[in-house]
Write a protein that holds these residues in place. Sequence first.
Motif, PDB file in Angstrom:
ATOM      1  N   ASP A  11      -2.993  20.966  -3.926  1.00 50.11           N
ATOM      2  CA  ASP A  11      -3.227  21.780  -5.126  1.00 50.11           C
ATOM      3  C   ASP A  11      -3.011  21.004  -6.417  1.00 50.11           C
ATOM      4  O   ASP A  11      -2.755  21.581  -7.457  1.00 50.11           O
ATOM      5  N   GLU A  12      -3.079  19.673  -6.347  1.00 46.77           N
ATOM      6  CA  GLU A  12      -3.006  18.866  -7.558  1.00 46.77           C
ATOM      7  C   GLU A  12      -4.227  17.954  -7.596  1.00 46.77           C
ATOM      8  O   GLU A  12      -4.534  17.288  -6.608  1.00 46.77           O
ATOM      9  N   ASP A 304       2.576  15.096  -5.654  1.00 51.31           N
ATOM     10  CA  ASP A 304       1.231  14.513  -5.552  1.00 51.31           C
ATOM     11  C   ASP A 304       0.735  13.975  -6.890  1.00 51.31           C
ATOM     12  O   ASP A 304       0.921  14.603  -7.927  1.00 51.31           O
TER      13      ASP A 304
HETATM   14 MG    MG Z   1       1.501  20.290  -4.627  1.00 53.23          MG
END
Ligand code: MG
Length: 341
Positions: A11-12, A304
């Motif tokens: 999610d990055e 991340d």
């Molecule tokens: Mg993350």
Amino acid sequence: MRVLGLETSCDETGVALYDSEKGLLADALFSQIEQHRVYGGVVPELASRDHVKRMIPLIRQVLDEADCAPNEIDAICYTAGPGLVGALLVGASCAQALAFAWGIPAVGVHHMEGHLLAPMLEEQPPAFPFVALLVSGGHTQLVRVDGIGRYQLLGESLDDAAGEAFDKTAKMMGLPYPGGPEIARLAEHGTPGRFVFPRPMTDRPGLDFSFSGLKTFSLNTWQQCQATGDDTEQSRCDVALAFQQAVVDTLTIKCKRALKQTGLKSLVIAGGVSANQALRQSLEKMLGGMNGQVFYARPRFCTDNGAMIAYAGCQRLLAGQRDGPAISVRARWPMEQLPAV
Ligand code: MG
Ligand code: ATP
Ligand code: FE
């Protein structure tokens, strides 16, 4: 050699430009945390779609910041796994398309090798060989590292990863995602000794971990507080501290054991949980007592990011690795399968 790195495993969206002579030239990150928070965790389809939206603007931003023209880039690296397949495909497709358009090679990078090598971006990087503790949202592993691609798995979690345990424990106490930083924040105000949780699997030999029991222990303790009308902010802090202390102690005991077993004195910690201050302090104390040293990345490069992918990919490119134009990613990918350089 100048390398553009793209990270999209979860999610990055991370983008960075790394130069083997000059070091890190620029890095940019967009975190989707706010979008997933209402669901209490990452929704894969939403993640993929958002990577599509962010990728090109972030690449432009990084090239602008570094004042770098596309024709000054020698190669593109992207996270090829492990991770969410849909999310990985965005970075892989983008990297392969740009590599084709610019006539330069593309190399797929292992996300955990990226995490593992992130401390190499710091001023005083660790030297091989060392023991690495990888503690992230999806992994908890102890690895003997003799060089790039020379990894021997010493132990790993049999159930939840350390970060996952932080996230789940936080969630069940009503704290937002991701839970690691939340638990760490509350633990600072916890009452030492009010609750004491077990140190799983430390009373028997071996280097494996188990964290799912701790999560259940936290749940039971929190429900007990609720049942007695004691579900206050202070109790939340006390559970957070007991949980964090149990995780930190367990990781410290196993790291010490791994160092003893391998005869090494350097420990690298990497992945999101390596940003945890209590863990860093505990490991520093342990290593100090045996004349060893612990290495970690700046907090931004523990979770991340594109910089770790650009760095790891650059090392493989310098060693001559070149991948074909195929867009191929892997949800699962044991790190020991990587070739040595
Ligand atoms: Mg993350
Ligand atoms: P993987 O790298 O295994 O694929 P991931 O990419 O989701 O998983 P990371 O980005 O490395 O994992 O780290 C995110 C995890 O780190 C989350 O579980 C988060 O709660 C945890 N984390 C972040 N900061 C802290 C902190 N200060 N203390 C404890 N945990 C933390
Ligand atoms: Fe990660």
